[in-house]
Design a protein around this motif. Structure first.
Motif: not given
Length: 356
Positions: A249-256, A274-279
């Motif tokens: 899962v790609l997070l909004d801070d760039g971590r996976t 942990k916020i999912v990227s794009g949400f």
């Protein structure tokens, strides 16, 4: 061989032989060097006593001897390190396809939930000859899941999941202990693991089941309005959970991160971590509003969505309704009083841009 020695537990799992072999090797190495050093001390004390050597002889060292007594212990400890590392990785990597049982440690009892729906307290029924993966958490303090006959011990921590696994080889009843001091009645936190033949286990598992763990999670998923945002299509405000479990899962801070049990649990109780990227960070926290059993059910449902064994989420409202779900107080949950419950969050959808 050891059945008449009460201090040595039975050997009833595939892991037991590996652990015992390492244990006896360590005992043998310790005994060998203890005897060797004791004999050498006695020999040198007699050989170089004052009566035979009134004048001490100076020794300036030996490079060969120093290399020898450095190289031999280094080789031994490296063998022990590699050997124990292999056993550690065997214990921490359950085979694929292992049946799963969820465990909750609580002062001072063990609660177990099978994926088929059976629930137990201080007793765990498992089939012989199958890999069993334990997914464990604590409801209060640190506990430790310890079955001497299986040679397994794993810490059970509050706020996260830990896991261990075993493959029972002999039917019978085996002691289960908490191996971490957890309060005044720690010594009473005991139970049994009951290993049964597959046919006997199937008959036991077929009785008194009201539905699978995933089906209970599906009810909670709909009851608490999770399907309002986590839809089966692309119209939801939250990520699509179908097939998400076990995937990166790609997070909004760039971590996976990997969407495992701990990640799903954290996303339910502390969704803003942990916020999912794009949400957006719009999901309310369910901390203190769900019982541990309800959280386990939701985790099982998300896992079932990944392997196609669960019904797809049914939207409870239109995606642009502007109302976000909040866990209501329900009987049997760990909900707080109505005064402390988080109210629904109203969000006004953005107005469409004016045409030029």
């Amino acid at each position: 061989m050891w059945s008449n020695l009460p201090l040595f537990p039975a050997r009833a799992s595939t892991m037991a032989g590996h652990v015992d072999a390492l244990y006896f090797a360590l005992v043998a190495i310790t005994a060998f060097f203890t005897i060797l050093i004791s004999v050498l001390i006695l020999y040198f004390a007699i050989r170089y006593r004052k009566g035979r050597n009134p004048q001490a002889t100076q020794i300036h060292g030996s490079t060969a001897l120093e290399l020898l007594w450095t190289g031999i212990p280094l080789g031994i400890v490296m063998i022990i390190f590699v050997w124990s590392s292999v056993i550690f990785f065997m214990q921490t990597r359950p085979p694929k396809g292992a049946m799963e049982v969820y465990a909750v440690g609580k002062q001072w009892m063990w609660k177990f939930q099978h994926t088929e729906g059976q629930r137990e307290i201080n007793e765990l029924h498992v089939p012989m000859g199958r890999d069993v993966r334990m997914v464990m958490t604590s409801q209060d303090v640190i506990h430790s899941f310890y079955v001497p006959a299986f040679r397994i011990k794993a810490d059970v921590l509050p706020g996260r999941y830990t896991s261990t696994w075993f493959h029972a080889t002999e039917p019978g009843r085996y002691h289960l202990f908490c191996a971490e001091y957890c309060g005044t009645q720690h010594s009473g936190m005991v139970g049994e693991v009951i290993v049964m033949e597959q046919g006997d286990y199937d008959r036991w598992a077929a009785g008194g089941v009201d539905g699978s763990l995933a089906s209970a999670g599906e009810k909670s998923f709909q009851q608490y309005g999770c399907s309002m945002c986590h839809r089966a299509d692309a119209a939801g405000r939250g990520p699509n959970l179908i097939g998400a479990f076990g995937k990166p899962v790609l997070l909004d801070d760039g971590r996976t991160v990997t969407a495992d049990e701990s990640y799903i649990r954290e996303s339910i109780l502390n969704p803003g971590v942990k916020i999912v990227s794009g949400f957006k960070n719009i999901m309310p926290t369910f901390q203190g509003q769900l019982s541990e059993e309800e959280v386990i059910g939701l985790v099982a449902y998300v896992k079932a969505l990944g392997n196609g064994t669960a019904n797809l989420p049914i939207p409870v409202s239109e995606p642009d309704s502007g109302v976000y779900p909040v866990a209501p107080k329900s009987e049997g949950s760990a909900a707080k009083s109505d005064k402390t419950a988080t109210p629904p969050v109203k969000v006004t959808p953005p107005k469409p841009a004016a045409k030029q």
